[in-house]
Design a protein around this motif. Structure first.
Motif, mmCIF file in Angstrom:
data_model
loop_
_atom_site.group_PDB
_atom_site.id
_atom_site.type_symbol
_atom_site.label_atom_id
_atom_site.label_comp_id
_atom_site.label_asym_id
_atom_site.label_seq_id
_atom_site.Cartn_x
_atom_site.Cartn_y
_atom_site.Cartn_z
ATOM 1 N N THR A 4 5.906 2.949 6.087
ATOM 2 C CA THR A 4 6.806 2.260 7.194
ATOM 3 C C THR A 4 6.492 0.946 6.694
ATOM 4 O O THR A 4 5.404 0.370 6.386
ATOM 5 N N LEU A 5 7.313 -0.020 7.494
ATOM 6 C CA LEU A 5 6.895 -1.665 7.742
ATOM 7 C C LEU A 5 5.781 -1.875 8.212
ATOM 8 O O LEU A 5 4.960 -2.587 7.423
ATOM 9 N N ALA A 6 5.215 -1.040 9.362
ATOM 10 C CA ALA A 6 3.929 -1.449 9.866
ATOM 11 C C ALA A 6 2.847 -1.131 8.744
ATOM 12 O O ALA A 6 1.927 -1.898 8.735
ATOM 13 N N GLN A 7 2.890 0.085 8.056
ATOM 14 C CA GLN A 7 1.776 0.583 7.053
ATOM 15 C C GLN A 7 1.952 -0.530 6.125
ATOM 16 O O GLN A 7 0.622 -0.700 5.720
ATOM 17 N N ALA A 8 3.124 -0.725 5.535
ATOM 18 C CA ALA A 8 3.092 -2.055 4.442
ATOM 19 C C ALA A 8 2.544 -3.327 4.840
ATOM 20 O O ALA A 8 1.699 -3.636 4.093
ATOM 21 N N ARG A 9 2.675 -3.660 5.741
ATOM 22 C CA ARG A 9 2.026 -4.784 6.466
ATOM 23 C C ARG A 9 0.391 -4.626 6.472
ATOM 24 O O ARG A 9 -0.237 -5.703 6.159
ATOM 25 N N GLU A 10 0.112 -3.483 6.965
ATOM 26 C CA GLU A 10 -1.425 -3.236 6.844
ATOM 27 C C GLU A 10 -2.087 -3.279 5.624
ATOM 28 O O GLU A 10 -2.875 -3.862 5.297
ATOM 29 N N ARG A 11 -1.341 -2.672 4.705
ATOM 30 C CA ARG A 11 -1.770 -2.581 3.278
ATOM 31 C C ARG A 11 -1.618 -3.903 2.719
ATOM 32 O O ARG A 11 -2.434 -4.363 1.818
ATOM 33 N N ARG A 12 -0.546 -4.898 3.039
ATOM 34 C CA ARG A 12 -0.345 -6.231 2.717
ATOM 35 C C ARG A 12 -2.077 -7.050 3.032
ATOM 36 O O ARG A 12 -2.396 -7.806 2.219
ATOM 37 N N ASP A 13 -2.119 -6.869 4.267
ATOM 38 C CA ASP A 13 -3.418 -7.544 4.765
ATOM 39 C C ASP A 13 -4.418 -7.093 4.163
ATOM 40 O O ASP A 13 -5.456 -8.218 3.875
ATOM 41 N N GLU A 14 -4.823 -5.942 4.006
ATOM 42 C CA GLU A 14 -5.838 -5.396 3.115
ATOM 43 C C GLU A 14 -6.172 -5.943 2.023
ATOM 44 O O GLU A 14 -7.094 -6.607 1.414
ATOM 45 N N ALA A 15 -5.084 -6.078 1.245
ATOM 46 C CA ALA A 15 -4.904 -6.416 -0.177
ATOM 47 C C ALA A 15 -5.125 -8.143 -0.096
ATOM 48 O O ALA A 15 -5.723 -8.609 -1.090
ATOM 49 N N ARG A 16 -4.634 -8.875 1.026
ATOM 50 C CA ARG A 16 -5.062 -10.119 0.996
ATOM 51 C C ARG A 16 -6.534 -10.503 1.334
ATOM 52 O O ARG A 16 -6.746 -11.630 0.835
ATOM 53 N N ARG A 17 -7.123 -9.768 1.906
ATOM 54 C CA ARG A 17 -8.690 -9.756 2.254
ATOM 55 C C ARG A 17 -9.242 -9.551 0.910
ATOM 56 O O ARG A 17 -10.159 -10.594 0.620
ATOM 57 N N LEU A 18 -8.989 -8.795 0.045
ATOM 58 C CA LEU A 18 -9.672 -8.528 -1.287
ATOM 59 C C LEU A 18 -9.325 -10.093 -2.272
ATOM 60 O O LEU A 18 -10.168 -10.463 -2.770
ATOM 61 N N ILE A 19 -8.145 -10.298 -2.217
ATOM 62 C CA ILE A 19 -7.605 -11.532 -2.843
ATOM 63 C C ILE A 19 -8.701 -12.614 -2.313
ATOM 64 O O ILE A 19 -8.888 -13.430 -3.131
ATOM 65 N N LYS A 20 -8.630 -12.636 -1.165
ATOM 66 C CA LYS A 20 -9.394 -13.970 -0.595
ATOM 67 C C LYS A 20 -10.643 -14.007 -0.931
ATOM 68 O O LYS A 20 -11.568 -15.032 -1.117
ATOM 69 N N SER A 21 -11.497 -12.710 -1.035
ATOM 70 C CA SER A 21 -12.718 -12.504 -1.473
ATOM 71 C C SER A 21 -12.902 -12.589 -3.112
ATOM 72 O O SER A 21 -14.008 -12.538 -3.520
ATOM 73 N N GLY A 22 -11.871 -12.592 -3.878
ATOM 74 C CA GLY A 22 -11.834 -12.865 -5.362
ATOM 75 C C GLY A 22 -11.663 -11.835 -5.916
ATOM 76 O O GLY A 22 -11.752 -11.980 -7.125
ATOM 77 N N THR A 23 -11.343 -10.725 -5.199
ATOM 78 C CA THR A 23 -11.162 -9.523 -6.082
ATOM 79 C C THR A 23 -9.672 -9.224 -6.211
ATOM 80 O O THR A 23 -8.981 -9.256 -5.456
ATOM 81 N N ASP A 24 -9.317 -8.979 -7.419
ATOM 82 C CA ASP A 24 -7.797 -8.383 -7.740
ATOM 83 C C ASP A 24 -7.621 -7.111 -7.374
ATOM 84 O O ASP A 24 -8.141 -6.207 -7.724
ATOM 85 N N PRO A 25 -6.661 -6.806 -6.219
ATOM 86 C CA PRO A 25 -6.358 -5.419 -5.950
ATOM 87 C C PRO A 25 -5.944 -4.665 -6.766
ATOM 88 O O PRO A 25 -6.147 -3.330 -6.664
ATOM 89 N N LEU A 26 -5.223 -5.075 -7.868
ATOM 90 C CA LEU A 26 -4.703 -4.217 -8.730
ATOM 91 C C LEU A 26 -6.090 -3.617 -9.650
ATOM 92 O O LEU A 26 -5.932 -2.372 -9.976
ATOM 93 N N GLN A 27 -6.902 -4.315 -9.977
ATOM 94 C CA GLN A 27 -8.219 -4.004 -10.786
ATOM 95 C C GLN A 27 -8.868 -3.128 -9.845
ATOM 96 O O GLN A 27 -9.468 -2.169 -10.454
ATOM 97 N N ALA A 28 -8.908 -3.341 -8.382
ATOM 98 C CA ALA A 28 -9.860 -2.549 -7.852
ATOM 99 C C ALA A 28 -9.279 -1.086 -7.644
ATOM 100 O O ALA A 28 -9.950 -0.169 -7.667
ATOM 101 N N ARG A 29 -7.709 -1.208 -7.750
ATOM 102 C CA ARG A 29 -7.219 0.226 -7.645
ATOM 103 C C ARG A 29 -7.516 1.003 -8.771
ATOM 104 O O ARG A 29 -7.543 2.328 -8.681
ATOM 105 N N LYS A 30 -7.165 0.433 -9.998
ATOM 106 C CA LYS A 30 -7.445 0.949 -11.145
ATOM 107 C C LYS A 30 -8.846 1.631 -11.230
ATOM 108 O O LYS A 30 -9.020 2.794 -11.764
ATOM 109 N N LEU A 31 -10.004 0.695 -10.841
ATOM 110 C CA LEU A 31 -11.364 1.214 -10.961
ATOM 111 C C LEU A 31 -11.566 2.142 -10.075
ATOM 112 O O LEU A 31 -11.936 3.344 -10.577
#
Length: 111
Positions: free
Chosen positions: A60-87
């Motif tokens: 849903t829209l709300a879930q997509a926004r939650e996932r976006r916020d989680e990914a942005r937290r990873l990016i802010k900490s210097g972690t690439d969310p794509l690489q984290a997912r692959k790992l």
């Protein structure tokens, strides 16, 4: 301008793929086959990337926004969310292979 849940179902399918943006890099891609997919557009280490967040209406829209916020937290900490997912996917696969093959010759670090 932010998307609203009622707008999403009203987006028409066309003969070309098009995008409807929400905010903070989140957008919905509407494809000619009728699928509507959530993506996050972001930059890390000077490269632009996009992270798939799931298909609407499963996500849903709300879930997509939650996932976006989680990914942005990873990016802010210097972690690439794509690489984290692959790992994490690689770790899950190696664990499931070891679980399926008891007595396998895999070293304990892999299992």
């Amino acid at each position: 301008m932010s998307l609203k849940a009622t707008q999403i179902s009203a987006f028409a399918v066309t003969d070309k793929t098009y995008r409807k943006s929400d905010e903070k890099g989140l957008y919905l891609e509407i494809r000619p086959n009728g699928s509507k997919l959530w993506f996050l557009k972001y930059r890390i280490a000077g490269k632009e990337k996009r992270l798939g967040l799931g298909a609407w209406p499963d996500v849903t829209l709300a879930q997509a926004r939650e996932r976006r916020d989680e990914a942005r937290r990873l990016i802010k900490s210097g972690t690439d969310p794509l690489q984290a997912r692959k790992l994490s996917l690689a770790q899950w696969r190696s664990h499931s292979v070891c679980a399926c093959w008891p007595g396998s010759a895999h070293p304990p670090a892999v299992c």
